[in-house]
Design a protein around this motif. Structure first.
Motif, PDB file in Angstrom:
ATOM      1  N   ASP A  80       0.820  -1.230   0.039  1.00 36.54           N
ATOM      2  CA  ASP A  80      -0.156  -0.164   0.136  1.00 36.54           C
ATOM      3  C   ASP A  80       0.871   1.184   0.053  1.00 36.54           C
ATOM      4  OD1 ASP A  80      -1.447   2.410   1.409  1.00 36.54           O
ATOM      5  OD2 ASP A  80      -3.190   0.855   1.007  1.00 36.54           O
ATOM      6  N   ARG A  81       0.833   2.308  -0.990  1.00 33.19           N
ATOM      7  CA  ARG A  81       1.467   3.466  -1.079  1.00 33.19           C
ATOM      8  C   ARG A  81       1.334   4.354   0.101  1.00 33.19           C
ATOM      9  NH1 ARG A  81       0.852   7.309  -6.159  1.00 33.19           N
ATOM     10  NH2 ARG A  81      -1.197   7.724  -4.942  1.00 33.19           N
ATOM     11  N   THR A  82       0.070   4.545   0.379  1.00 27.56           N
ATOM     12  CA  THR A  82       0.120   5.470   1.630  1.00 27.56           C
ATOM     13  C   THR A  82       0.641   4.769   3.028  1.00 27.56           C
ATOM     14  OG1 THR A  82      -2.118   6.014   0.752  1.00 27.56           O
ATOM     15  CG2 THR A  82      -1.473   6.419   3.156  1.00 27.56           C
ATOM     16  N   HIS A  84      -7.167   5.824   6.464  1.00 27.29           N
ATOM     17  CA  HIS A  84      -6.992   4.984   5.174  1.00 27.29           C
ATOM     18  C   HIS A  84      -7.298   3.404   5.303  1.00 27.29           C
ATOM     19  CE1 HIS A  84      -5.078   4.104   1.201  1.00 27.29           C
ATOM     20  NE2 HIS A  84      -4.723   3.349   1.741  1.00 27.29           N
ATOM     21  N   PHE A  85      -6.973   2.705   6.588  1.00 31.44           N
ATOM     22  CA  PHE A  85      -7.200   1.594   6.830  1.00 31.44           C
ATOM     23  C   PHE A  85      -8.636   1.126   7.439  1.00 31.44           C
ATOM     24  CE2 PHE A  85      -3.068   1.398   5.671  1.00 31.44           C
ATOM     25  CZ  PHE A  85      -2.718   0.510   4.915  1.00 31.44           C
TER      26      PHE A  85
END
Length: 420
Positions: A154-156, A275-276
């Motif tokens: 995951d990029r973030t 984000h998650f």
């Protein structure tokens, strides 16, 4: 430090639920503000009490207060446990510990106690690489990994933790080495150097409070970019510190660094939590704390290596020639100083902070030695600040690659839900 890290991870994981019950995202910063504010106030008080009552009494009292706070937190949080049997990733923990500790030992001992090309240092690097490789393999296959490898896809997740890691390296450069500069070069007392650091804590608190509202308007990426740039500007100013630096000027620099840190630090956890999904809040929050702490640990080690390496070069060129003119009865002193120059220059710099240590130097030589030591310390610390700046700039360069993260206003959401 271990219990503090555990406490921060647990509370950070529960933070979204806490702010939801309190009434909104804007209140999140107040939870950390309460901690930072009391810490800022208590530090000088505890220092004075330690002088009056003894360090042991104050230290034990602090531990008791800390444990009381832990109990209150435990009573305030509902217990949520995973269903089924609990599985501990013992193998992953062991591999990670061996890998990280071996790497830190190699960086700490290299160029000092042992040459970089010695079998001891090479062996530690090999052991670290092997252990971390095993760690990655274990985390890829174990049912309950402490740091799932899949998250790095995951990029973030990867960019946020990289920014936190790089920022922490620079942050500890300021926290650890600025007081040394102020005491060893400018010549102020330990308590006075503490007041120089206070503006950093205060501006970090205020920036965290303002940032909680600002992020709702400008977004995560612009605020994080601005914070890293401000912090980089503060580190650039650190490289201008000199013998004639005033407390006011140094305090102003620390205020700038604290402002940048305050805009960034809350976002490192908030971004991942937004984000998650809730099912992964524990692992992503703990990863954020882990990478910041390991960044601080590596920062102290790496910047210490930079300082020792630069000091060895400068002191060998400027100080050791002065010692060759000492009388025969001072041969022991020459040997001792030469050994410190090549293995532990920081111990030599400590002499600037101790009148008892300076008294051991021959009076005729003291006037020529101290200026050389101070000049070398200034140049060495400038090298440290430039290195810290480089890491902060690298972190700033990563922020444009951060994906779009939408931050929810929980207070507004609750009001809308109530209206419906």
């Amino acid at each position: 430090m271990l219990f503090s890290a555990l406490e921060g991870t647990i509370v950070g994981t529960a933070m979204p639920r806490i702010v939801g019950e309190l009434g909104g995202l804007s209140l999140m910063t107040w939870l950390t503000t309460a901690y930072m504010l009391t810490s800022t106030i208590v530090v000088p008080i505890a220092g004075k009490l330690a002088d009056l009552l003894g360090r042991k009494s104050v230290y034990v009292t602090g531990l008791l207060i800390f444990m009381l706070g832990s109990v209150l937190i435990a009573l305030g949080l509902q217990s949520h446990k995973s269903a089924g049997p609990v599985r501990f990733d013992i193998a992953g923990m062991a591999a990670m510990i061996v890998g990280v500790v071996s790497l830190l030992l190699a960086l700490s001992f290299g160029g000092g106690q042992y040459a970089w090309g010695s079998w001891q240092i090479i062996g530690l690097f090999v052991l670290s690489f092997a252990a971390l490789t095993v760690f990655v393999r274990i985390e890829s296959t174990t049912p309950e990994p402490i740091l799932p490898v899949r998250l790095f896809r995951d990029r973030t997740f990867s960019i946020v933790n990289a920014i936190g890691f790089l920022m922490s390296i620079g942050m500890f450069g300021a926290i650890m080495f600025v007081p040394l500069f102020m005491q060893g070069i400018v010549g102020i007392s330990a308590s006075a150097s503490g007041t120089v650091m206070t503006p950093m804590m205060l501006s970090m608190i205020l920036a965290s409070i303002a940032g909680g509202q600002l992020v709702l308007k400008v977004g995560v990426r612009p605020q994080m970019t601005a914070g890293m740039i401000i912090m980089a500007g503060g580190f650039l100013l650190l490289t201008t510190l000199g013998v004639n630096t005033t407390k006011l000027y140094a305090s102003g620099i620390m205020l700038v660094i604290g402002l940048g840190m305050g805009l960034v630090m809350p976002l490192l956890t908030l971004t991942l939590q937004e984000h998650f999904p809730k099912s992964e809040l524990g692992v992503v929050t703990s990863s954020s704390t882990f990478f910041r702490q390991i960044g601080g640990t590596f920062g102290m080690t790496l910047l210490g290596v930079v300082m020792n390496s630069r000091s060895d070069t400068l002191l060998s060129a400027n100080l050791l020639p002065l010692l060759h003119g000492l009388p025969a009865e001072a041969a022991g002193l020459e040997e001792s100083i030469t050994h410190m120059v090549h293995t532990n220059p920081q111990a030599l710099y400590s002499a600037l902070l101790s009148p008892e240590s300076l008294a051991q130097f021959p009076p005729a030589l003291l006037g020529s030695i101290v200026p050389v030591i101070k000049t070398s310390l200034v140049s060495s610390l400038h090298a440290v600040f430039w290195a810290g700046l480089a890491f902060v700039v690298l972190g700033a360069l990563l922020t444009p690659f951060l994906g779009r993260v939408s931050v929810s206003n929980r207070s507004k959401s609750r009001e809308e839900a109530a209206a419906e």
